[in-house]
Motif scaffolding. Structure first.
Motif, PDB file in Angstrom:
ATOM      1  N   TYR A 436       0.828  -1.210   0.000  1.00 39.51           N
ATOM      2  CA  TYR A 436       0.000   0.000   0.000  1.00 39.51           C
ATOM      3  C   TYR A 436       0.861   1.258   0.000  1.00 39.51           C
ATOM      4  CZ  TYR A 436      -3.455   3.455   1.513  1.00 39.51           C
ATOM      5  OH  TYR A 436      -4.250   4.561   1.592  1.00 39.51           O
ATOM      6  N   CYS A 437       2.046   1.165   0.596  1.00 36.89           N
ATOM      7  CA  CYS A 437       2.931   2.338   0.679  1.00 36.89           C
ATOM      8  C   CYS A 437       3.385   2.806  -0.698  1.00 36.89           C
ATOM      9  CB  CYS A 437       4.144   2.026   1.545  1.00 36.89           C
ATOM     10  SG  CYS A 437       3.732   1.678   3.275  1.00 36.89           S
ATOM     11  N   SER A 438       3.239   1.976  -1.723  1.00 38.83           N
ATOM     12  CA  SER A 438       3.690   2.363  -3.062  1.00 38.83           C
ATOM     13  C   SER A 438       2.829   3.459  -3.673  1.00 38.83           C
ATOM     14  CB  SER A 438       3.695   1.140  -3.992  1.00 38.83           C
ATOM     15  OG  SER A 438       2.376   0.670  -4.191  1.00 38.83           O
ATOM     16  N   ILE A 439       1.679   3.791  -3.056  1.00 39.98           N
ATOM     17  CA  ILE A 439       0.867   4.887  -3.583  1.00 39.98           C
ATOM     18  C   ILE A 439       1.493   6.240  -3.266  1.00 39.98           C
ATOM     19  CG2 ILE A 439      -1.230   3.505  -3.322  1.00 39.98           C
ATOM     20  CD1 ILE A 439      -2.010   5.334  -0.981  1.00 39.98           C
ATOM     21  N   PHE A 440       2.459   6.251  -2.334  1.00 36.51           N
ATOM     22  CA  PHE A 440       3.113   7.507  -1.973  1.00 36.51           C
ATOM     23  C   PHE A 440       4.247   7.806  -2.947  1.00 36.51           C
ATOM     24  CE2 PHE A 440       1.445   5.844   2.067  1.00 36.51           C
ATOM     25  CZ  PHE A 440       0.669   6.927   2.448  1.00 36.51           C
ATOM     26  N   PRO A 441       4.573   9.084  -3.136  1.00 32.83           N
ATOM     27  CA  PRO A 441       5.730   9.426  -3.972  1.00 32.83           C
ATOM     28  C   PRO A 441       7.000   8.856  -3.359  1.00 32.83           C
ATOM     29  CG  PRO A 441       4.392  11.365  -3.484  1.00 32.83           C
ATOM     30  CD  PRO A 441       3.887  10.268  -2.608  1.00 32.83           C
ATOM     31  N   LYS A 442       7.996   8.633  -4.195  1.00 34.47           N
ATOM     32  CA  LYS A 442       9.270   8.114  -3.717  1.00 34.47           C
ATOM     33  C   LYS A 442       9.855   9.052  -2.661  1.00 34.47           C
ATOM     34  CE  LYS A 442      13.528   6.223  -5.623  1.00 34.47           C
ATOM     35  NZ  LYS A 442      14.364   6.146  -6.837  1.00 34.47           N
ATOM     36  N   ASP A 443      10.327   8.460  -1.556  1.00 40.63           N
ATOM     37  CA  ASP A 443      10.939   9.194  -0.447  1.00 40.63           C
ATOM     38  C   ASP A 443       9.953  10.054   0.334  1.00 40.63           C
ATOM     39  OD1 ASP A 443      13.523   8.174  -0.844  1.00 40.63           O
ATOM     40  OD2 ASP A 443      13.876   9.621  -2.437  1.00 40.63           O
ATOM     41  N   TYR A 444       8.654   9.785   0.195  1.00 46.91           N
ATOM     42  CA  TYR A 444       7.657  10.500   0.986  1.00 46.91           C
ATOM     43  C   TYR A 444       7.824  10.125   2.462  1.00 46.91           C
ATOM     44  CZ  TYR A 444       3.051  11.783   2.817  1.00 46.91           C
ATOM     45  OH  TYR A 444       2.020  12.319   3.552  1.00 46.91           O
ATOM     46  N   GLU A 445       7.830  11.115   3.322  1.00 46.59           N
ATOM     47  CA  GLU A 445       7.949  10.881   4.767  1.00 46.59           C
ATOM     48  C   GLU A 445       6.563  10.921   5.408  1.00 46.59           C
ATOM     49  OE1 GLU A 445      11.215  12.545   7.109  1.00 46.59           O
ATOM     50  OE2 GLU A 445      11.803  13.625   5.299  1.00 46.59           O
ATOM     51  N   PHE A 446       6.107   9.800   5.945  1.00 45.37           N
ATOM     52  CA  PHE A 446       4.821   9.775   6.617  1.00 45.37           C
ATOM     53  C   PHE A 446       5.003   9.407   8.082  1.00 45.37           C
ATOM     54  CE2 PHE A 446       5.318   5.739   4.266  1.00 45.37           C
ATOM     55  CZ  PHE A 446       5.433   4.862   5.327  1.00 45.37           C
ATOM     56  N   GLN A 447       4.014   9.793   8.883  1.00 45.66           N
ATOM     57  CA  GLN A 447       4.047   9.477  10.298  1.00 45.66           C
ATOM     58  C   GLN A 447       3.445   8.095  10.545  1.00 45.66           C
ATOM     59  OE1 GLN A 447       5.529  11.501  12.599  1.00 45.66           O
ATOM     60  NE2 GLN A 447       6.111  12.718  10.781  1.00 45.66           N
ATOM     61  N   LYS A 448       3.927   7.446  11.567  1.00 46.46           N
ATOM     62  CA  LYS A 448       3.434   6.124  11.912  1.00 46.46           C
ATOM     63  C   LYS A 448       1.918   6.126  12.088  1.00 46.46           C
ATOM     64  CE  LYS A 448       3.625   2.948  15.849  1.00 46.46           C
ATOM     65  NZ  LYS A 448       4.289   2.689  17.142  1.00 46.46           N
ATOM     66  N   GLU A 449       1.398   7.108  12.827  1.00 47.77           N
ATOM     67  CA  GLU A 449      -0.044   7.163  13.084  1.00 47.77           C
ATOM     68  C   GLU A 449      -0.829   7.357  11.788  1.00 47.77           C
ATOM     69  OE1 GLU A 449       2.260   8.894  14.620  1.00 47.77           O
ATOM     70  OE2 GLU A 449       2.278   7.902  16.591  1.00 47.77           O
TER      71      GLU A 449
END
Length: 491
Positions: A436-449
């Motif tokens: 599912y994380c592949s929907i984010f742009p490369k090197d996108y920083e997201f929070q755990k929550e």
């Protein structure tokens, strides 16, 4: 089938199984035909699910297996649609019941007289006229998949996750090194880079480049140099920027400025950012790491370089030779593959928390064979070592060594075979969360929550089986984070 497709399929089958065990049968308990179909689904689905790991591996070379997986995925979506209809109807009837309890007389006025007889079943019309044919058609497709499964020779293979407890997706590589790991194989390159960084020069910007294929350890070498004690003493400022495939001058400049000042920066005007940065760097010594550059534009590089003068030293990591040429380095470090002994040390540190197999002789032969298949790539050794870190069954180690995924060319799957193998052996619940994380742009920083909430919204955390952990989202995140190679695929 794509990596994401495999994850979606594994996830759907598990979710469907959970839903079949949940409320669907209770909801239609008085409808024999529906119960019969659902029970057939319950008996067939586990048999298909059991061969999924074998199918996902064999589809690499067998088009028939690949088609079987695609048909199974289509069927899973159709089954999910029907269970959604069940859920809707159950909710609708529950709402009617609530209203009835509040006002029995009002509900009687809303329901036709013919519907108030003792023989009335609110679901009969729905099932008789639409659901039963749909369900029979799905059952027939399940039977067909079972027959094809046998003819394709698919067999049951338990994933590593089942036998242990529990563009590319990635987190942004940072300057931080793992203090618990002993890094091997790059001592000579590290020493030479440190000597060059200590040397005096007054001819403008001083650049070193680290060049090598993916998985060779470019980022790790840069981290070791960046965090060395002598480096910290030699420079007034240090900054680390993961550039990746989007060379954004504004974001790069802002990141450097924030690293130097330790304050957030709200400016988005490139000229203003450059003026501020020049002011901060005036008369100061600065070490800058530009990690993972893909952009081959010489013009973009010259614009960025113009920010810096004498006293600034830059380390660039890239897998593209043209990038290294554009930055005109004082010296380019071309990383070669590691020796077998160095790869062995990396592998055993992650798999066994040891430097060798002396205390684990039962794994020595197959472990050394696995390391040879890593072909001198430190990231591959780390990936497979992390995969096996909790596996104490020799047979599971042998399955990893014998996997056909090792023979898959890198350019066909876009990632190192060792990393694909590491993904392939994730438990199904982790596969779908990771993919599912592949929907984010490369090197996108997201929070755990944030990511846990998104997983929950997608239904990835809604299993209702006995023994379920209380906080699956947090557990899944921790499990993925512990497999550092999965969340940070870098050079």
């Amino acid at each position: 089938m794509s990596v994401i497709g495999e994850a979606a399929l594994s996830g759907f089958l598990e979710l469907l199984w959970g839903r079949l065990l949940d409320s669907a049968l209770n909801f239609v308990a008085d409808h024999k035909q529906v119960q019969q179909q659902l029970k057939q689904w319950q008996s067939i689905l586990p048999d298909i699910q059991a061969v999924l790991n074998d199918a996902e591996e064999k589809q690499i070379r067998n088009k028939g297996v690949r088609n079987w997986l695609e048909d199974l995925q289509d069927l899973a979506y159709d089954m999910d649609d029907i269970l959604d209809e069940f859920a809707y109807e159950e909710l609708r009837l529950a709402l009617l019941k609530t209203q009835a309890q509040a006002s029995i007389s009002k509900v009687r006025k809303l329901i036709p007289t013919c519907c108030t007889s003792s023989n009335f079943s609110p679901t009969s019309f729905l099932f008789n006229n639409s659901m039963i044919p749909k369900m029979k058609e799905i059952t027939a497709r399940l039977d067909s998949l079972t027959t094809r499964r046998n003819s394709l020779g698919l067999s049951e293979i338990l994933s590593q996750g089942a036998t242990s407890k529990g563009k590319k997706p990635r987190l942004q590589p940072t300057s931080v090194v793992d203090e618990a790991v002993e890094y091997v194989g790059r001592d000579d390159e590290k020493r030479k880079m440190l000597d060059l960084l200590k040397s005096n020069n007054s001819n403008g910007v001083f650049v070193l480049s680290i060049v090598g294929m993916g998985g060779m350890g470019k980022t790790t070498l840069a981290q070791l140099v960046y965090n060395d004690a002598s480096t910290k003493e030699s420079f007034d400022h240090r900054a680390w920027v993961c550039v990746s495939d989007e060379f954004d001058a504004v974001n790069i400049t802002k990141t450097i400025l924030q690293s130097i000042t330790s304050d957030p920066c709200a400016y988005n005007d490139l000229n203003l950012l450059q003026v501020k940065l020049k002011e901060k760097l005036s008369g100061k010594k600065c070490l800058l790491v530009l990690d993972d550059i893909w952009n081959e534009s010489y013009e973009d590089w010259t614009i960025l370089r113009s920010l810096f003068g004498a006293g600034t030293k830059i380390i660039v990591t890239t897998h593209i030779q043209n990038v290294s040429s554009n930055v005109d380095p004082v010296k380019a470090f071309h990383l070669d593959k590691l020796s077998h002994d160095d790869c062995l040390s990396i592998f055993t540190q992650h798999a066994l928390k040891a430097r060798n197999f002396n205390g684990h002789l039962q794994f020595k032969e197959v472990g050394e064979n696995i390391v040879r298949r890593c072909n001198g790539l430190p990231l591959a050794a780390k990936a497979i070592g992390s995969l096996l870190r909790t596996v104490k069954d020799l047979g599971e180690w042998e399955k990893i060594y014998e996997s056909e995924i090792w023979d898959l060319p890198e350019d066909q799957c876009g990632i190192l075979p060792a990393l694909r193998l590491s993904y392939h052996h994730l438990p199904p619940q982790l596969k779908r969360c990771f993919a599912y994380c592949s929907i984010f742009p490369k090197d996108y920083e997201f929070q755990k929550e944030e990511i846990i909430l998104l997983w929950r919204a997608e239904g990835f955390l809604q299993l209702k089986l006995k023994g379920q952990i209380k906080d699956p989202g947090n557990q899944y995140f921790q499990d993925l984070a512990s497999r550092g190679n999965m969340l940070q695929i870098g050079g």
